[in-house]
Design an enzyme around this catalytic site. Structure first.
Site, PDB file in Angstrom:
ATOM      1  N   ARG A  36       0.787  -1.331  -0.146  1.00  0.00           N
ATOM      2  CA  ARG A  36      -0.024   0.197  -0.243  1.00  0.00           C
ATOM      3  C   ARG A  36       0.655   1.360  -0.328  1.00  0.00           C
ATOM      4  O   ARG A  36       0.581   2.493   0.136  1.00  0.00           O
ATOM      5  CB  ARG A  36      -0.561  -0.336   1.077  1.00  0.00           C
ATOM      6  CG  ARG A  36      -1.830  -0.876   1.159  1.00  0.00           C
ATOM      7  CD  ARG A  36      -3.194  -1.182   1.919  1.00  0.00           C
ATOM      8  NE  ARG A  36      -3.392  -2.841   1.660  1.00  0.00           N
ATOM      9  CZ  ARG A  36      -4.916  -2.715   0.470  1.00  0.00           C
ATOM     10  NH1 ARG A  36      -5.106  -2.158  -0.147  1.00  0.00           N
ATOM     11  NH2 ARG A  36      -4.877  -4.160   0.966  1.00  0.00           N
ATOM     12  N   HIS A  66       4.262 -10.673  -6.525  1.00  0.00           N
ATOM     13  CA  HIS A  66       2.700  -9.182  -6.626  1.00  0.00           C
ATOM     14  C   HIS A  66       3.849  -7.954  -6.430  1.00  0.00           C
ATOM     15  O   HIS A  66       3.808  -7.990  -5.727  1.00  0.00           O
ATOM     16  CB  HIS A  66       2.208 -10.333  -5.406  1.00  0.00           C
ATOM     17  CG  HIS A  66       0.163  -8.955  -5.788  1.00  0.00           C
ATOM     18  ND1 HIS A  66       0.110  -8.227  -6.129  1.00  0.00           N
ATOM     19  CD2 HIS A  66      -0.548  -9.796  -6.504  1.00  0.00           C
ATOM     20  CE1 HIS A  66      -1.404  -7.686  -6.619  1.00  0.00           C
ATOM     21  NE2 HIS A  66      -1.547  -8.878  -6.597  1.00  0.00           N
ATOM     22  N   TYR A  69      -0.253  -2.497  -4.728  1.00  0.00           N
ATOM     23  CA  TYR A  69      -1.212  -1.533  -5.252  1.00  0.00           C
ATOM     24  C   TYR A  69      -1.591  -0.480  -5.740  1.00  0.00           C
ATOM     25  O   TYR A  69      -2.081   0.039  -6.940  1.00  0.00           O
ATOM     26  CB  TYR A  69      -2.127  -2.509  -4.211  1.00  0.00           C
ATOM     27  CG  TYR A  69      -2.500  -3.414  -4.059  1.00  0.00           C
ATOM     28  CD1 TYR A  69      -2.733  -4.350  -4.788  1.00  0.00           C
ATOM     29  CD2 TYR A  69      -2.750  -4.332  -2.492  1.00  0.00           C
ATOM     30  CE1 TYR A  69      -2.815  -6.058  -4.259  1.00  0.00           C
ATOM     31  CE2 TYR A  69      -3.238  -5.069  -1.695  1.00  0.00           C
ATOM     32  CZ  TYR A  69      -3.313  -5.986  -2.920  1.00  0.00           C
ATOM     33  OH  TYR A  69      -3.571  -7.477  -2.690  1.00  0.00           O
ATOM     34  N   HIS A 106      -1.194  -5.973 -10.610  1.00  0.00           N
ATOM     35  CA  HIS A 106      -2.768  -5.063 -11.695  1.00  0.00           C
ATOM     36  C   HIS A 106      -2.356  -4.188 -12.668  1.00  0.00           C
ATOM     37  O   HIS A 106      -1.331  -3.233 -12.268  1.00  0.00           O
ATOM     38  CB  HIS A 106      -3.823  -4.730 -10.115  1.00  0.00           C
ATOM     39  CG  HIS A 106      -3.501  -6.021  -9.383  1.00  0.00           C
ATOM     40  ND1 HIS A 106      -4.267  -4.853  -8.068  1.00  0.00           N
ATOM     41  CD2 HIS A 106      -3.216  -6.894  -9.345  1.00  0.00           C
ATOM     42  CE1 HIS A 106      -4.209  -6.461  -7.436  1.00  0.00           C
ATOM     43  NE2 HIS A 106      -3.894  -6.759  -7.932  1.00  0.00           N
ATOM     44  N   GLU A 141      -2.550  -9.536 -14.164  1.00  0.00           N
ATOM     45  CA  GLU A 141      -2.725 -10.220 -13.355  1.00  0.00           C
ATOM     46  C   GLU A 141      -4.995  -9.602 -14.381  1.00  0.00           C
ATOM     47  O   GLU A 141      -5.659  -8.352 -14.859  1.00  0.00           O
ATOM     48  CB  GLU A 141      -3.920 -10.046 -12.148  1.00  0.00           C
ATOM     49  CG  GLU A 141      -4.814 -10.202 -11.366  1.00  0.00           C
ATOM     50  CD  GLU A 141      -4.474 -10.497  -9.932  1.00  0.00           C
ATOM     51  OE1 GLU A 141      -3.295  -9.916  -9.177  1.00  0.00           O
ATOM     52  OE2 GLU A 141      -5.481 -10.484  -8.910  1.00  0.00           O
ATOM     53  N   ASP A 174      -6.796 -14.594 -12.052  1.00  0.00           N
ATOM     54  CA  ASP A 174      -7.940 -15.012 -10.585  1.00  0.00           C
ATOM     55  C   ASP A 174      -8.807 -14.949 -10.565  1.00  0.00           C
ATOM     56  O   ASP A 174     -10.108 -15.060 -11.054  1.00  0.00           O
ATOM     57  CB  ASP A 174      -7.408 -13.565 -10.475  1.00  0.00           C
ATOM     58  CG  ASP A 174      -7.549 -13.266  -8.483  1.00  0.00           C
ATOM     59  OD1 ASP A 174      -9.112 -13.463  -7.896  1.00  0.00           O
ATOM     60  OD2 ASP A 174      -7.241 -12.954  -7.816  1.00  0.00           O
ATOM     61  N   HIS A 177     -11.731 -13.201  -9.852  1.00  0.00           N
ATOM     62  CA  HIS A 177     -11.403 -11.728 -10.091  1.00  0.00           C
ATOM     63  C   HIS A 177     -12.628 -11.759 -11.435  1.00  0.00           C
ATOM     64  O   HIS A 177     -13.423 -11.237 -11.876  1.00  0.00           O
ATOM     65  CB  HIS A 177     -10.631 -11.441 -10.828  1.00  0.00           C
ATOM     66  CG  HIS A 177      -9.392 -10.484  -9.194  1.00  0.00           C
ATOM     67  ND1 HIS A 177      -8.565 -10.302  -9.380  1.00  0.00           N
ATOM     68  CD2 HIS A 177      -9.700 -10.414  -8.848  1.00  0.00           C
ATOM     69  CE1 HIS A 177      -7.690  -9.634  -8.479  1.00  0.00           C
ATOM     70  NE2 HIS A 177      -8.937  -9.666  -7.706  1.00  0.00           N
ATOM     71  N   HIS A 209      -4.881 -17.588  -9.281  1.00  0.00           N
ATOM     72  CA  HIS A 209      -4.965 -16.748  -8.151  1.00  0.00           C
ATOM     73  C   HIS A 209      -5.950 -17.595  -8.237  1.00  0.00           C
ATOM     74  O   HIS A 209      -6.738 -17.695  -8.168  1.00  0.00           O
ATOM     75  CB  HIS A 209      -5.023 -15.375  -7.805  1.00  0.00           C
ATOM     76  CG  HIS A 209      -3.766 -14.618  -7.933  1.00  0.00           C
ATOM     77  ND1 HIS A 209      -3.192 -13.392  -8.232  1.00  0.00           N
ATOM     78  CD2 HIS A 209      -2.376 -15.400  -7.907  1.00  0.00           C
ATOM     79  CE1 HIS A 209      -2.017 -13.256  -8.043  1.00  0.00           C
ATOM     80  NE2 HIS A 209      -2.295 -13.617  -7.663  1.00  0.00           N
ATOM     81  N   ASP A 222     -14.805  -8.051  -5.880  1.00  0.00           N
ATOM     82  CA  ASP A 222     -13.552  -8.082  -5.972  1.00  0.00           C
ATOM     83  C   ASP A 222     -13.309  -8.068  -4.081  1.00  0.00           C
ATOM     84  O   ASP A 222     -12.253  -7.420  -3.565  1.00  0.00           O
ATOM     85  CB  ASP A 222     -12.103  -7.001  -6.209  1.00  0.00           C
ATOM     86  CG  ASP A 222     -10.639  -7.294  -6.091  1.00  0.00           C
ATOM     87  OD1 ASP A 222     -10.671  -8.962  -5.502  1.00  0.00           O
ATOM     88  OD2 ASP A 222      -9.701  -7.087  -6.698  1.00  0.00           O
ATOM     89  N   HIS A 224     -12.608 -11.690  -1.764  1.00  0.00           N
ATOM     90  CA  HIS A 224     -12.314 -12.818  -2.206  1.00  0.00           C
ATOM     91  C   HIS A 224     -12.708 -13.194  -0.155  1.00  0.00           C
ATOM     92  O   HIS A 224     -12.452 -13.003  -0.176  1.00  0.00           O
ATOM     93  CB  HIS A 224     -10.261 -13.052  -1.734  1.00  0.00           C
ATOM     94  CG  HIS A 224      -9.753 -12.334  -2.833  1.00  0.00           C
ATOM     95  ND1 HIS A 224      -8.493 -12.442  -2.719  1.00  0.00           N
ATOM     96  CD2 HIS A 224     -10.387 -11.698  -3.437  1.00  0.00           C
ATOM     97  CE1 HIS A 224      -8.264 -11.906  -3.714  1.00  0.00           C
ATOM     98  NE2 HIS A 224      -8.802 -11.639  -4.495  1.00  0.00           N
ATOM     99  N   GLU A 254      -4.899 -16.447  -2.347  1.00  0.00           N
ATOM    100  CA  GLU A 254      -5.002 -15.416  -1.736  1.00  0.00           C
ATOM    101  C   GLU A 254      -6.286 -15.122  -1.302  1.00  0.00           C
ATOM    102  O   GLU A 254      -6.968 -14.149  -0.865  1.00  0.00           O
ATOM    103  CB  GLU A 254      -5.324 -13.767  -2.206  1.00  0.00           C
ATOM    104  CG  GLU A 254      -3.745 -14.377  -3.772  1.00  0.00           C
ATOM    105  CD  GLU A 254      -4.398 -13.499  -5.376  1.00  0.00           C
ATOM    106  OE1 GLU A 254      -5.152 -13.176  -5.417  1.00  0.00           O
ATOM    107  OE2 GLU A 254      -2.959 -12.154  -4.564  1.00  0.00           O
TER     108      GLU A 254
HETATM  109 ZN    ZN Z   1      -8.631  -9.272  -5.679  1.00  0.00          ZN
HETATM  110 FE    FE Z   2      -5.043 -12.117  -7.089  1.00  0.00          FE
HETATM  111 FE    FE Z   3      -3.923  -9.058  -7.333  1.00  0.00          FE
END
Ligand code: ZN
Ligand code: FE
Ligand code: FE
Length: 274
Positions: A36, A66, A69, A106, A141, A174, A177, A209, A222, A224, A254
């Site tokens: 973040r 990864h 974000y 992403h 992704e 994913d 997603h 994912h 989105d 999970h 995840e």
């Molecule tokens: Zn996600």
């Molecule tokens: Fe993911």
């Molecule tokens: Fe991701």
């Protein structure tokens, strides 16, 4: 098969391999920097070298790192975009310490500039970063299509791949997603994979994912969920782990779990193998 989960990178690479081994994983994911923010840890080549040896000795599948974000390659302000592109290049350079693995991120959110402009910015940044030829394959992704996210449609990923024009770009699918994004892998996994093959090409699909979803089909939310507790359900994951087009790919959890939960879900995934 290669099953693993997202692990904390705070103790370094060797510690992650040890944690993975302790929960029965033979692949894993981790954030290359504060997810973040943008701060990255100090590099430790000896730790990386030790981890590479352990991965080899224990026959791990490819890791799926990864990106942060906050790294939005198609954000509106030019300075912020340039900073994101620098972060991407630095991440790929750092990944050279673990050669031959994947770096997933992403694609970005176009924040009102439009999908086409977003795709152009992302492609330009990727092309620039890939000129170094670091030993890492970059994965885009598949996204849920929340807000102005790019990558919710297979066509958008294909447009980026074509514009970059490199063999070193693939896709990480994913499951939460794509289902949220409107691809019904519950009712028609084969149909969705055929569509992916038609639009992108299954040869570009490199990792998964594996997440259940808290929300119904095509909700673009989105969120999970743990395996079997969401709208995808264990039967869907059984089809996924046994699908000939997917079964050799690293599958990363995840899901909202701590380590014991991940260990349990890795056991579940292995038990679904037929
Ligand atoms: Zn996600
Ligand atoms: Fe993911
Ligand atoms: Fe991701």
């Amino acid at each position: 098969m290669f099953f693993g989960c997202h692990l904390s990178a705070s103790g370094g690479y060797t510690a992650m391999v040890e944690t993975a081994l302790s929960i029965g994983a033979n692949t894993f994911a981790f954030f290359t920097r504060n997810p973040r923010g943008s701060r990255a840890k100090k590099e430790d080549p000896a730790d990386a070298a030790r981890a590479v040896q352990m991965l080899r000795d224990n026959r791990f599948g490819k890791l799926v790192a990864h990106g942060a974000y906050t790294m939005n390659l198609c954000t509106a302000a030019p300075e912020a975009r340039a900073f994101a592109a620098e972060v991407l290049e630095d991440d790929l350079r750092r990944m050279a310490a673990l050669p031959g693995n994947f770096y997933n991120f992403h694609p970005g959110s176009h924040v009102g500039q439009g999908t086409e402009a977003g795709i152009e910015y992302i492609s330009a940044a990727l092309k620039q970063a890939l000129r170094h030829d670091y030993p890492v394959k970059v994965l885009l992704e598949t996204m849920a299509g929340k807000g102005s996210e790019i990558g919710g449609r297979f066509e958008e990923l294909k447009a980026i791949i074509d514009a970059v024009g490199s063999e070193n770009v693939g896709v990480c699918l994913d499951t939460c997603h794509v289902y949220d994004g409107g691809y019904d892998i519950v009712k028609d996994l084969d149909g969705v994979l055929a569509e992916f093959d038609r639009v992108v090409g299954l040869d570009r699909l490199c990792a998964l994912h594996v997440n259940d979803s808290k929300n119904p089909f095509a909700s673009h939310k989105d969120r999970h969920e743990c395996l079997g507790r969401g709208s995808l359900g264990l039967e869907t994951f059984a089809r996924i782990v046994n699908h000939p087009a997917l079964k050799d790919k690293p599958m990363i959890l995840e899901t909202p779990n701590a380590l014991p939960g991940y260990q349990k879900e890795i056991e579940i995934l292995r038990s679904l193998e037929s």
